[in-house]
Design a protein around this motif. Structure first.
Motif, PDB file in Angstrom:
ATOM      1  N   GLY A 191       0.794  -1.214   0.000  1.00 35.08           N
ATOM      2  CA  GLY A 191       0.000   0.000   0.000  1.00 35.08           C
ATOM      3  C   GLY A 191       0.828   1.267   0.000  1.00 35.08           C
ATOM      4  O   GLY A 191       0.355   2.322  -0.442  1.00 35.08           O
ATOM      5  N   PHE A 192       2.079   1.198   0.489  1.00 35.52           N
ATOM      6  CA  PHE A 192       2.941   2.382   0.444  1.00 35.52           C
ATOM      7  C   PHE A 192       3.065   2.916  -0.978  1.00 35.52           C
ATOM      8  O   PHE A 192       3.125   4.127  -1.198  1.00 35.52           O
ATOM      9  CB  PHE A 192       4.337   2.056   0.980  1.00 35.52           C
ATOM     10  CG  PHE A 192       4.433   1.928   2.471  1.00 35.52           C
ATOM     11  CD1 PHE A 192       3.434   2.413   3.296  1.00 35.52           C
ATOM     12  CD2 PHE A 192       5.528   1.327   3.066  1.00 35.52           C
ATOM     13  CE1 PHE A 192       3.523   2.292   4.683  1.00 35.52           C
ATOM     14  CE2 PHE A 192       5.631   1.201   4.443  1.00 35.52           C
ATOM     15  CZ  PHE A 192       4.623   1.686   5.254  1.00 35.52           C
ATOM     16  N   ILE A 237      10.928   5.473   5.087  1.00 39.94           N
ATOM     17  CA  ILE A 237       9.630   5.045   5.617  1.00 39.94           C
ATOM     18  C   ILE A 237       9.744   3.578   6.019  1.00 39.94           C
ATOM     19  O   ILE A 237      10.194   2.745   5.241  1.00 39.94           O
ATOM     20  CB  ILE A 237       8.506   5.232   4.584  1.00 39.94           C
ATOM     21  CG1 ILE A 237       8.361   6.717   4.218  1.00 39.94           C
ATOM     22  CG2 ILE A 237       7.182   4.691   5.131  1.00 39.94           C
ATOM     23  CD1 ILE A 237       7.267   6.998   3.197  1.00 39.94           C
ATOM     24  N   ILE A 238       9.346   3.291   7.247  1.00 36.46           N
ATOM     25  CA  ILE A 238       9.380   1.914   7.733  1.00 36.46           C
ATOM     26  C   ILE A 238       8.029   1.573   8.357  1.00 36.46           C
ATOM     27  O   ILE A 238       7.274   2.463   8.770  1.00 36.46           O
ATOM     28  CB  ILE A 238      10.503   1.688   8.779  1.00 36.46           C
ATOM     29  CG1 ILE A 238      10.323   2.613   9.981  1.00 36.46           C
ATOM     30  CG2 ILE A 238      11.863   1.882   8.148  1.00 36.46           C
ATOM     31  CD1 ILE A 238      11.331   2.376  11.084  1.00 36.46           C
ATOM     32  N   ALA A 239       7.729   0.301   8.396  1.00 40.81           N
ATOM     33  CA  ALA A 239       6.554  -0.197   9.107  1.00 40.81           C
ATOM     34  C   ALA A 239       7.050  -0.991  10.312  1.00 40.81           C
ATOM     35  O   ALA A 239       7.837  -1.912  10.165  1.00 40.81           O
ATOM     36  CB  ALA A 239       5.709  -1.086   8.199  1.00 40.81           C
ATOM     37  N   ASN A 240       6.603  -0.603  11.495  1.00 44.25           N
ATOM     38  CA  ASN A 240       7.013  -1.290  12.716  1.00 44.25           C
ATOM     39  C   ASN A 240       5.819  -1.394  13.665  1.00 44.25           C
ATOM     40  O   ASN A 240       5.338  -0.372  14.150  1.00 44.25           O
ATOM     41  CB  ASN A 240       8.147  -0.536  13.404  1.00 44.25           C
ATOM     42  CG  ASN A 240       8.697  -1.287  14.596  1.00 44.25           C
ATOM     43  OD1 ASN A 240       9.035  -2.452  14.502  1.00 44.25           O
ATOM     44  ND2 ASN A 240       8.776  -0.613  15.743  1.00 44.25           N
ATOM     45  N   ILE A 269       9.639   8.364   8.686  1.00 42.15           N
ATOM     46  CA  ILE A 269       8.217   8.153   8.964  1.00 42.15           C
ATOM     47  C   ILE A 269       8.064   6.696   9.356  1.00 42.15           C
ATOM     48  O   ILE A 269       8.444   5.801   8.604  1.00 42.15           O
ATOM     49  CB  ILE A 269       7.330   8.459   7.740  1.00 42.15           C
ATOM     50  CG1 ILE A 269       7.501   9.911   7.288  1.00 42.15           C
ATOM     51  CG2 ILE A 269       5.862   8.173   8.060  1.00 42.15           C
ATOM     52  CD1 ILE A 269       6.786  10.232   5.982  1.00 42.15           C
ATOM     53  N   CYS A 270       7.507   6.462  10.536  1.00 41.75           N
ATOM     54  CA  CYS A 270       7.326   5.098  11.018  1.00 41.75           C
ATOM     55  C   CYS A 270       5.833   4.790  11.113  1.00 41.75           C
ATOM     56  O   CYS A 270       5.109   5.411  11.905  1.00 41.75           O
ATOM     57  CB  CYS A 270       7.993   4.924  12.380  1.00 41.75           C
ATOM     58  SG  CYS A 270       8.012   3.205  12.949  1.00 41.75           S
ATOM     59  N   ASP A 271       5.392   3.860  10.298  1.00 44.40           N
ATOM     60  CA  ASP A 271       4.002   3.414  10.304  1.00 44.40           C
ATOM     61  C   ASP A 271       3.851   2.352  11.396  1.00 44.40           C
ATOM     62  O   ASP A 271       4.367   1.249  11.276  1.00 44.40           O
ATOM     63  CB  ASP A 271       3.644   2.846   8.935  1.00 44.40           C
ATOM     64  CG  ASP A 271       2.208   2.344   8.855  1.00 44.40           C
ATOM     65  OD1 ASP A 271       1.535   2.275   9.898  1.00 44.40           O
ATOM     66  OD2 ASP A 271       1.759   2.000   7.741  1.00 44.40           O
TER      67      ASP A 271
END
Length: 478
Positions: A191-192, A237-240, A269-271
Protein backbone atom coordinates in the motif's frame (compact mmCIF):
# COMPACT_ATOMS: atom_id res chain seq x y z
CA UNK A 1 -30.37 23.47 -14.41
CA UNK A 2 -29.36 19.85 -13.71
CA UNK A 3 -26.10 18.97 -15.44
CA UNK A 4 -27.71 15.98 -17.14
CA UNK A 5 -30.15 18.34 -18.79
CA UNK A 6 -27.50 20.91 -19.57
CA UNK A 7 -25.43 18.34 -21.44
CA UNK A 8 -28.26 17.04 -23.61
CA UNK A 9 -28.16 17.85 -27.34
CA UNK A 10 -29.65 21.22 -28.26
CA UNK A 11 -32.44 19.59 -30.23
CA UNK A 12 -33.52 17.54 -27.21
CA UNK A 13 -33.61 20.54 -24.91
CA UNK A 14 -35.42 22.53 -27.56
CA UNK A 15 -38.11 19.88 -27.91
CA UNK A 16 -38.52 19.56 -24.17
CA UNK A 17 -38.85 23.22 -23.40
CA UNK A 18 -39.87 24.65 -26.77
CA UNK A 19 -37.05 27.16 -26.46
CA UNK A 20 -36.25 29.65 -29.19
CA UNK A 21 -32.61 30.23 -29.99
CA UNK A 22 -31.80 33.69 -31.20
CA UNK A 23 -28.35 34.81 -32.28
CA UNK A 24 -27.14 31.18 -32.22
CA UNK A 25 -25.71 29.42 -35.22
CA UNK A 26 -26.21 25.67 -35.35
CA UNK A 27 -22.82 23.93 -35.27
CA UNK A 28 -22.23 20.73 -37.23
CA UNK A 29 -21.29 18.31 -34.44
CA UNK A 30 -19.38 15.85 -36.61
CA UNK A 31 -17.32 18.39 -38.54
CA UNK A 32 -13.72 17.38 -37.83
CA UNK A 33 -12.37 20.70 -39.13
CA UNK A 34 -14.49 22.79 -36.83
CA UNK A 35 -12.48 25.06 -34.51
CA UNK A 36 -13.56 27.41 -31.76
CA UNK A 37 -11.58 30.54 -31.02
CA UNK A 38 -10.94 30.76 -27.31
CA UNK A 39 -11.98 33.71 -25.21
CA UNK A 40 -9.14 36.20 -25.03
CA UNK A 41 -9.50 36.82 -21.30
CA UNK A 42 -8.95 33.17 -20.46
CA UNK A 43 -6.50 31.96 -23.10
CA UNK A 44 -3.74 33.18 -25.33
CA UNK A 45 -5.08 35.36 -28.13
CA UNK A 46 -5.73 33.58 -31.36
CA UNK A 47 -5.18 30.07 -29.96
CA UNK A 48 -7.75 27.52 -31.01
CA UNK A 49 -8.53 24.01 -29.95
CA UNK A 50 -10.36 20.99 -31.26
CA UNK A 51 -13.21 19.80 -29.02
CA UNK A 52 -12.34 16.69 -27.06
CA UNK A 53 -13.35 13.44 -28.64
CA UNK A 54 -14.09 11.50 -25.46
CA UNK A 55 -12.80 11.94 -21.90
CA UNK A 56 -9.28 13.21 -21.30
CA UNK A 57 -7.06 12.16 -18.40
CA UNK A 58 -4.08 13.83 -16.77
CA UNK A 59 -0.59 12.39 -17.19
CA UNK A 60 -0.77 11.38 -13.53
CA UNK A 61 -3.97 9.40 -14.05
CA UNK A 62 -2.60 7.77 -17.21
CA UNK A 63 0.55 6.70 -15.36
CA UNK A 64 -1.54 5.19 -12.57
CA UNK A 65 -3.84 3.39 -15.01
CA UNK A 66 -0.91 1.85 -16.85
CA UNK A 67 0.48 0.27 -13.68
CA UNK A 68 -0.67 -3.13 -12.47
CA UNK A 69 -1.45 -3.01 -8.75
CA UNK A 70 -1.56 -6.65 -7.68
CA UNK A 71 -3.12 -5.88 -4.29
CA UNK A 72 -6.21 -4.57 -6.03
CA UNK A 73 -6.27 -7.43 -8.51
CA UNK A 74 -6.45 -10.07 -5.80
CA UNK A 75 -9.09 -8.20 -3.81
CA UNK A 76 -11.32 -7.79 -6.87
CA UNK A 77 -11.17 -11.52 -7.58
CA UNK A 78 -12.10 -12.29 -3.96
CA UNK A 79 -14.96 -9.82 -3.80
CA UNK A 80 -16.53 -11.32 -6.91
CA UNK A 81 -16.69 -14.72 -5.17
CA UNK A 82 -16.57 -13.98 -1.45
CA UNK A 83 -16.80 -16.89 0.97
CA UNK A 84 -19.78 -17.15 3.29
CA UNK A 85 -20.37 -20.27 5.39
CA UNK A 86 -24.06 -20.41 4.40
CA UNK A 87 -24.74 -18.42 1.24
CA UNK A 88 -21.44 -19.16 -0.57
CA UNK A 89 -19.51 -21.97 1.18
CA UNK A 90 -17.38 -22.62 -1.93
CA UNK A 91 -16.35 -18.99 -2.26
CA UNK A 92 -12.84 -17.66 -1.71
CA UNK A 93 -11.76 -17.24 1.91
CA UNK A 94 -9.86 -13.99 2.32
CA UNK A 95 -6.70 -14.42 4.38
CA UNK A 96 -4.86 -11.89 2.25
CA UNK A 97 -6.42 -8.66 3.51
CA UNK A 98 -5.14 -7.64 6.94
CA UNK A 99 -8.38 -7.53 8.90
CA UNK A 100 -8.95 -8.68 12.47
CA UNK A 101 -12.26 -10.54 12.85
CA UNK A 102 -11.58 -11.98 16.30
CA UNK A 103 -13.36 -9.24 18.25
CA UNK A 104 -16.48 -8.52 16.23
CA UNK A 105 -18.83 -9.40 19.09
CA UNK A 106 -17.04 -7.20 21.63
CA UNK A 107 -16.63 -4.23 19.32
CA UNK A 108 -20.15 -4.33 17.88
CA UNK A 109 -21.59 -4.56 21.38
CA UNK A 110 -19.64 -1.46 22.37
CA UNK A 111 -20.34 0.61 19.27
CA UNK A 112 -24.05 -0.22 19.16
CA UNK A 113 -24.55 0.88 22.75
CA UNK A 114 -26.78 4.02 22.48
CA UNK A 115 -24.54 5.75 25.02
CA UNK A 116 -21.64 5.36 22.61
CA UNK A 117 -23.12 6.06 19.19
CA UNK A 118 -26.13 8.34 19.65
CA UNK A 119 -25.91 11.22 17.17
CA UNK A 120 -26.53 14.68 18.61
CA UNK A 121 -27.31 17.97 16.88
CA UNK A 122 -23.67 18.96 17.29
CA UNK A 123 -22.58 16.06 15.10
CA UNK A 124 -24.74 17.32 12.24
CA UNK A 125 -22.35 20.26 11.92
CA UNK A 126 -18.82 20.38 10.54
CA UNK A 127 -16.16 19.35 13.02
CA UNK A 128 -12.53 20.49 13.38
CA UNK A 129 -10.39 19.38 10.44
CA UNK A 130 -7.71 17.50 12.47
CA UNK A 131 -10.30 15.86 14.74
CA UNK A 132 -11.94 17.24 17.85
CA UNK A 133 -9.77 18.38 20.75
CA UNK A 134 -11.37 15.71 22.91
CA UNK A 135 -10.56 12.90 20.47
CA UNK A 136 -6.97 14.00 20.04
CA UNK A 137 -6.60 14.22 23.81
CA UNK A 138 -7.98 10.71 24.26
CA UNK A 139 -5.68 9.32 21.56
CA UNK A 140 -2.67 11.00 23.18
CA UNK A 141 -3.59 9.45 26.54
CA UNK A 142 -4.00 6.01 24.96
CA UNK A 143 -0.62 6.16 23.22
CA UNK A 144 1.05 7.53 26.34
CA UNK A 145 -0.25 4.59 28.37
CA UNK A 146 0.79 1.92 25.88
CA UNK A 147 3.72 3.35 23.89
CA UNK A 148 5.39 5.02 26.92
CA UNK A 149 7.05 7.87 25.01
CA UNK A 150 9.89 9.66 26.76
CA UNK A 151 8.11 12.97 26.19
CA UNK A 152 4.37 12.63 26.65
CA UNK A 153 2.13 13.26 23.68
CA UNK A 154 -0.66 15.82 23.74
CA UNK A 155 -3.35 16.85 21.28
CA UNK A 156 -0.96 19.24 19.53
CA UNK A 157 1.11 16.24 18.39
CA UNK A 158 -1.92 14.50 16.87
CA UNK A 159 -3.89 14.89 13.66
CA UNK A 160 -6.77 12.49 12.95
CA UNK A 161 -7.77 11.60 9.40
CA UNK A 162 -9.62 9.11 7.22
CA UNK A 163 -7.07 6.29 7.37
CA UNK A 164 -3.30 5.87 7.45
CA UNK A 165 -3.14 5.70 3.65
CA UNK A 166 -4.48 9.22 3.11
CA UNK A 167 -2.41 10.48 6.03
CA UNK A 168 0.77 8.99 4.57
CA UNK A 169 -0.10 10.90 1.41
CA UNK A 170 -0.54 13.99 3.60
CA UNK A 171 3.00 13.47 4.90
CA UNK A 172 4.03 13.13 1.27
CA UNK A 173 2.50 16.50 0.45
CA UNK A 174 4.18 18.40 3.29
CA UNK A 175 7.57 16.64 3.49
CA UNK A 176 8.35 15.81 -0.15
CA UNK A 177 8.21 17.49 -3.52
CA UNK A 178 6.67 15.71 -6.49
CA UNK A 179 9.25 13.36 -8.01
CA UNK A 180 11.13 12.81 -4.74
CA UNK A 181 11.82 9.35 -3.35
CA UNK A 182 12.07 7.54 -0.02
CA UNK A 183 14.07 4.54 1.13
CA UNK A 184 12.04 1.60 2.40
CA UNK A 185 13.25 -1.80 3.65
CA UNK A 186 12.01 -4.49 1.29
CA UNK A 187 9.85 -6.39 0.89
CA UNK A 188 7.49 -3.65 2.05
CA UNK A 189 3.77 -3.11 2.53
CA UNK A 190 2.37 -2.78 -0.98
CA UNK A 191 0.00 0.00 0.00
CA UNK A 192 2.94 2.38 0.44
CA UNK A 193 3.30 2.39 -3.33
CA UNK A 194 -0.23 3.70 -3.90
CA UNK A 195 -0.68 5.69 -0.70
CA UNK A 196 2.11 8.18 -1.33
CA UNK A 197 2.88 7.76 -5.01
CA UNK A 198 -0.55 8.16 -6.58
CA UNK A 199 -1.27 11.48 -4.86
CA UNK A 200 1.96 13.14 -3.72
CA UNK A 201 3.97 11.60 -6.61
CA UNK A 202 6.69 10.25 -4.29
CA UNK A 203 8.47 7.03 -5.22
CA UNK A 204 9.80 4.10 -3.17
CA UNK A 205 13.42 2.93 -3.33
CA UNK A 206 13.59 -0.60 -1.85
CA UNK A 207 16.54 -1.44 0.40
CA UNK A 208 17.52 -5.09 0.59
CA UNK A 209 17.67 -6.79 3.99
CA UNK A 210 20.51 -9.05 5.11
CA UNK A 211 20.39 -12.64 3.86
CA UNK A 212 20.35 -14.17 7.33
CA UNK A 213 17.86 -11.77 8.90
CA UNK A 214 14.80 -10.32 7.15
CA UNK A 215 14.57 -7.48 9.70
CA UNK A 216 18.20 -6.46 9.57
CA UNK A 217 19.17 -3.67 7.17
CA UNK A 218 22.78 -2.57 7.13
CA UNK A 219 24.08 0.96 6.83
CA UNK A 220 25.94 -0.17 3.70
CA UNK A 221 22.66 -1.24 2.06
CA UNK A 222 21.09 2.10 2.88
CA UNK A 223 24.12 3.93 1.48
CA UNK A 224 23.97 1.89 -1.72
CA UNK A 225 20.28 2.55 -2.26
CA UNK A 226 20.75 6.25 -1.58
CA UNK A 227 23.73 6.46 -3.92
CA UNK A 228 22.06 4.59 -6.78
CA UNK A 229 18.74 6.41 -6.67
CA UNK A 230 17.90 8.39 -9.79
CA UNK A 231 15.54 10.58 -7.78
CA UNK A 232 16.17 12.95 -4.84
CA UNK A 233 15.78 10.90 -1.66
CA UNK A 234 14.19 12.87 1.17
CA UNK A 235 13.32 10.28 3.79
CA UNK A 236 13.01 6.73 5.09
CA UNK A 237 9.63 5.05 5.62
CA UNK A 238 9.38 1.91 7.73
CA UNK A 239 6.55 -0.20 9.11
CA UNK A 240 7.01 -1.29 12.72
CA UNK A 241 5.75 -3.91 13.40
CA UNK A 242 6.91 -4.92 9.97
CA UNK A 243 4.50 -5.77 7.19
CA UNK A 244 4.68 -8.46 5.71
CA UNK A 245 6.93 -10.22 8.25
CA UNK A 246 4.74 -9.72 11.33
CA UNK A 247 7.69 -8.85 13.57
CA UNK A 248 9.00 -5.76 15.35
CA UNK A 249 12.37 -4.26 14.56
CA UNK A 250 14.94 -4.32 17.33
CA UNK A 251 15.76 -1.09 19.14
CA UNK A 252 19.22 -1.18 17.54
CA UNK A 253 17.77 -1.40 14.03
CA UNK A 254 15.34 1.47 14.65
CA UNK A 255 18.19 3.63 15.87
CA UNK A 256 20.32 2.67 12.87
CA UNK A 257 17.56 3.97 10.57
CA UNK A 258 17.32 7.18 12.57
CA UNK A 259 21.08 7.77 12.81
CA UNK A 260 21.46 7.19 9.10
CA UNK A 261 18.61 9.58 8.37
CA UNK A 262 20.11 12.36 10.48
CA UNK A 263 23.59 11.97 9.03
CA UNK A 264 22.17 12.29 5.50
CA UNK A 265 19.61 15.03 6.17
CA UNK A 266 16.62 12.71 5.81
CA UNK A 267 13.49 12.34 7.90
CA UNK A 268 11.89 9.13 9.14
CA UNK A 269 8.22 8.15 8.96
CA UNK A 270 7.33 5.10 11.02
CA UNK A 271 4.00 3.41 10.30
CA UNK A 272 2.97 1.80 13.61
CA UNK A 273 -0.56 0.80 12.71
CA UNK A 274 -0.05 -2.59 14.45
CA UNK A 275 1.63 -0.95 17.45
CA UNK A 276 -0.91 -2.24 19.99
CA UNK A 277 -0.98 -5.72 18.49
CA UNK A 278 2.48 -6.75 19.68
CA UNK A 279 0.98 -9.88 21.18
CA UNK A 280 4.19 -11.65 22.11
CA UNK A 281 5.31 -8.74 24.27
CA UNK A 282 1.91 -8.07 25.80
CA UNK A 283 1.16 -11.71 26.56
CA UNK A 284 4.65 -12.56 27.85
CA UNK A 285 5.29 -9.10 29.39
CA UNK A 286 8.56 -8.89 27.52
CA UNK A 287 9.04 -5.14 27.45
CA UNK A 288 12.41 -4.96 25.74
CA UNK A 289 11.50 -6.14 22.25
CA UNK A 290 8.86 -4.53 20.11
CA UNK A 291 9.67 -0.95 20.96
CA UNK A 292 7.76 1.76 19.15
CA UNK A 293 9.59 4.70 17.63
CA UNK A 294 8.13 6.96 20.34
CA UNK A 295 9.84 4.93 23.06
CA UNK A 296 13.05 6.65 22.06
CA UNK A 297 11.71 10.13 21.36
CA UNK A 298 13.93 13.03 22.35
CA UNK A 299 16.14 11.07 24.78
CA UNK A 300 17.37 8.49 22.29
CA UNK A 301 16.34 9.56 18.81
CA UNK A 302 18.99 11.58 17.03
CA UNK A 303 16.52 13.95 15.35
CA UNK A 304 13.05 13.94 16.95
CA UNK A 305 11.96 17.01 14.95
CA UNK A 306 12.29 14.94 11.78
CA UNK A 307 10.95 11.65 13.10
CA UNK A 308 7.22 11.18 12.57
CA UNK A 309 4.71 8.42 13.20
CA UNK A 310 1.46 6.93 11.94
CA UNK A 311 -1.05 4.92 13.91
CA UNK A 312 -4.71 4.03 13.43
CA UNK A 313 -7.79 2.20 14.67
CA UNK A 314 -8.12 -0.22 11.74
CA UNK A 315 -5.89 -2.97 13.10
CA UNK A 316 -5.54 -2.60 16.87
CA UNK A 317 -9.25 -1.89 17.34
CA UNK A 318 -10.55 -4.04 14.45
CA UNK A 319 -12.16 -1.00 12.80
CA UNK A 320 -10.91 -1.18 9.21
CA UNK A 321 -14.22 0.00 7.80
CA UNK A 322 -14.27 3.20 9.86
CA UNK A 323 -10.94 4.22 8.28
CA UNK A 324 -9.40 6.29 11.07
CA UNK A 325 -5.69 7.10 11.05
CA UNK A 326 -3.46 9.34 13.17
CA UNK A 327 -0.32 11.33 12.43
CA UNK A 328 2.11 11.71 15.34
CA UNK A 329 4.83 14.37 15.38
CA UNK A 330 6.70 16.54 17.88
CA UNK A 331 7.48 19.07 15.15
CA UNK A 332 5.27 22.15 15.40
CA UNK A 333 6.31 23.12 11.89
CA UNK A 334 5.24 19.80 10.38
CA UNK A 335 2.00 19.69 12.37
CA UNK A 336 1.13 23.21 11.26
CA UNK A 337 1.67 22.23 7.63
CA UNK A 338 -0.44 19.09 8.03
CA UNK A 339 -3.27 20.98 9.71
CA UNK A 340 -3.23 23.48 6.87
CA UNK A 341 -4.34 20.84 4.37
CA UNK A 342 -5.98 18.17 6.54
CA UNK A 343 -9.41 19.43 5.46
CA UNK A 344 -8.86 16.88 2.68
CA UNK A 345 -8.81 14.00 5.18
CA UNK A 346 -11.49 14.90 7.73
CA UNK A 347 -13.40 12.19 9.57
CA UNK A 348 -17.18 12.27 10.19
CA UNK A 349 -18.20 13.96 13.43
CA UNK A 350 -20.30 10.99 14.55
CA UNK A 351 -17.27 8.69 14.19
CA UNK A 352 -15.20 11.22 16.14
CA UNK A 353 -17.80 11.07 18.92
CA UNK A 354 -17.92 7.24 18.92
CA UNK A 355 -14.14 7.03 19.30
CA UNK A 356 -14.15 9.58 22.12
CA UNK A 357 -16.76 7.55 23.98
CA UNK A 358 -14.80 4.32 23.51
CA UNK A 359 -11.40 5.70 24.49
CA UNK A 360 -12.72 7.59 27.49
CA UNK A 361 -13.68 4.22 28.97
CA UNK A 362 -10.07 3.39 29.76
CA UNK A 363 -10.80 0.19 31.65
CA UNK A 364 -12.76 -1.26 28.74
CA UNK A 365 -10.17 -0.06 26.21
CA UNK A 366 -7.18 -1.53 28.04
CA UNK A 367 -8.98 -4.83 28.61
CA UNK A 368 -9.90 -4.94 24.93
CA UNK A 369 -6.26 -4.50 23.92
CA UNK A 370 -5.06 -7.24 26.27
CA UNK A 371 -7.78 -9.69 25.26
CA UNK A 372 -7.20 -8.98 21.57
CA UNK A 373 -3.53 -9.83 21.94
CA UNK A 374 -4.34 -13.04 23.78
CA UNK A 375 -6.63 -14.08 20.93
CA UNK A 376 -3.98 -13.18 18.34
CA UNK A 377 -1.35 -15.21 20.16
CA UNK A 378 -3.69 -18.20 20.38
CA UNK A 379 -4.55 -17.99 16.69
CA UNK A 380 -0.88 -17.58 15.72
CA UNK A 381 0.00 -20.65 17.76
CA UNK A 382 -2.77 -22.66 16.11
CA UNK A 383 -1.61 -21.63 12.63
CA UNK A 384 2.08 -22.31 13.21
CA UNK A 385 1.36 -25.71 14.79
CA UNK A 386 -0.49 -26.66 11.62
CA UNK A 387 2.27 -25.32 9.35
CA UNK A 388 4.88 -27.23 11.35
CA UNK A 389 2.88 -30.43 10.99
CA UNK A 390 2.79 -29.97 7.20
CA UNK A 391 6.45 -29.00 6.81
CA UNK A 392 5.84 -25.43 5.66
CA UNK A 393 8.58 -22.99 6.76
CA UNK A 394 7.68 -19.47 7.92
CA UNK A 395 9.16 -16.37 9.49
CA UNK A 396 8.42 -16.48 13.21
CA UNK A 397 6.11 -13.67 14.21
CA UNK A 398 5.61 -11.60 17.34
CA UNK A 399 3.17 -8.88 16.24
CA UNK A 400 0.27 -8.06 13.97
CA UNK A 401 -1.97 -10.77 12.56
CA UNK A 402 -0.10 -12.34 9.69
CA UNK A 403 3.09 -14.27 9.02
CA UNK A 404 5.24 -14.85 5.95
CA UNK A 405 5.23 -18.48 4.78
CA UNK A 406 7.55 -20.24 2.35
CA UNK A 407 5.82 -22.14 -0.47
CA UNK A 408 8.87 -22.99 -2.58
CA UNK A 409 7.85 -26.63 -2.21
CA UNK A 410 5.19 -26.06 -4.91
CA UNK A 411 8.01 -25.66 -7.46
CA UNK A 412 5.98 -23.44 -9.77
CA UNK A 413 5.99 -19.75 -10.59
CA UNK A 414 4.68 -17.58 -7.75
CA UNK A 415 1.97 -15.91 -9.82
CA UNK A 416 0.76 -19.27 -11.17
CA UNK A 417 0.65 -20.62 -7.62
CA UNK A 418 -1.32 -17.57 -6.51
CA UNK A 419 -3.91 -18.20 -9.23
CA UNK A 420 -4.17 -21.88 -8.26
CA UNK A 421 -4.71 -20.93 -4.63
CA UNK A 422 -7.49 -18.56 -5.66
CA UNK A 423 -9.04 -21.31 -7.76
CA UNK A 424 -8.77 -23.56 -4.71
CA UNK A 425 -10.76 -21.10 -2.62
CA UNK A 426 -8.09 -19.31 -0.58
CA UNK A 427 -6.65 -15.82 -1.01
CA UNK A 428 -3.24 -15.09 0.54
CA UNK A 429 -0.86 -12.36 -0.60
CA UNK A 430 2.17 -13.25 -2.78
CA UNK A 431 5.55 -11.62 -2.26
CA UNK A 432 5.16 -9.60 -5.45
CA UNK A 433 2.48 -7.41 -3.88
CA UNK A 434 5.17 -6.44 -1.35
CA UNK A 435 7.59 -5.57 -4.16
CA UNK A 436 9.95 -8.39 -3.33
CA UNK A 437 13.22 -8.75 -5.18
CA UNK A 438 12.84 -10.79 -8.36
CA UNK A 439 14.96 -13.70 -7.24
CA UNK A 440 14.41 -17.34 -6.34
CA UNK A 441 14.98 -16.80 -2.63
CA UNK A 442 12.65 -13.79 -2.35
CA UNK A 443 9.75 -15.09 -4.47
CA UNK A 444 7.21 -17.81 -3.56
CA UNK A 445 6.70 -16.38 -0.11
CA UNK A 446 3.13 -15.54 0.87
CA UNK A 447 1.63 -13.48 3.66
CA UNK A 448 -1.22 -15.28 5.43
CA UNK A 449 -3.50 -13.60 7.98
CA UNK A 450 -4.69 -15.54 11.01
CA UNK A 451 -7.04 -13.10 12.81
CA UNK A 452 -10.16 -15.13 11.95
CA UNK A 453 -12.23 -17.66 13.86
CA UNK A 454 -10.55 -21.05 14.15
CA UNK A 455 -13.14 -22.86 12.03
CA UNK A 456 -12.53 -20.51 9.10
CA UNK A 457 -8.77 -20.70 9.58
CA UNK A 458 -8.86 -24.49 9.57
CA UNK A 459 -10.95 -24.57 6.38
CA UNK A 460 -8.50 -22.16 4.75
CA UNK A 461 -5.55 -24.36 5.68
CA UNK A 462 -7.33 -27.45 4.33
CA UNK A 463 -7.71 -25.67 1.00
CA UNK A 464 -4.08 -24.54 1.04
CA UNK A 465 -2.78 -28.06 1.68
CA UNK A 466 -5.11 -29.51 -0.94
CA UNK A 467 -3.79 -27.14 -3.61
CA UNK A 468 -0.19 -28.02 -2.72
CA UNK A 469 -0.95 -31.75 -2.75
CA UNK A 470 -2.70 -31.48 -6.14
CA UNK A 471 0.28 -29.63 -7.63
CA UNK A 472 2.67 -32.24 -6.27
CA UNK A 473 0.53 -35.12 -7.58
CA UNK A 474 0.31 -33.59 -11.05
CA UNK A 475 4.07 -33.04 -11.15
CA UNK A 476 4.73 -36.66 -10.18
CA UNK A 477 2.31 -38.05 -12.74
CA UNK A 478 3.24 -36.13 -15.84
Amino acid sequence: MPIATALEPVSVISNKRNLKYNNFEKIPYNNENFKVTTIQNNNKKGKSFIPLNGPKLSKRALEIQNEEFLLSKGIIIVRNNKYHPESNPNGIINLGTAENKLNNVEMLSKINDPKISTVTAEQLLYGPNPGSNRLREEIAKLLNRHFNPKVLLNKENICVGNGCGPLLNLYGEVLFDAGDAFLVPGPFYGGFEADIKYGARVYPIPVQHEEDDCLKVSEESLEKALRNSNRPVKGIIIANPNNPFGRCYSAEQLLLFCNFAKSHGLFVICDEIYGLSTWKDIVSENIEEGKSIEDYECHYLPDPENTHGLWGFSKDFCLNGLRIGVTISYSKTVMAAIQKICFLTCIPTNIDNILVNILSDEEWTDNFIINNNRKLYKSYSHLTNSLNAHGIPYVKGDSGFFIYIDLHQARIDEYDLWMKLLEGGIYISPSQVFFSKDSYSERNWFRICFAVEQKELDLSLERLYKVLETIKYNQQNK
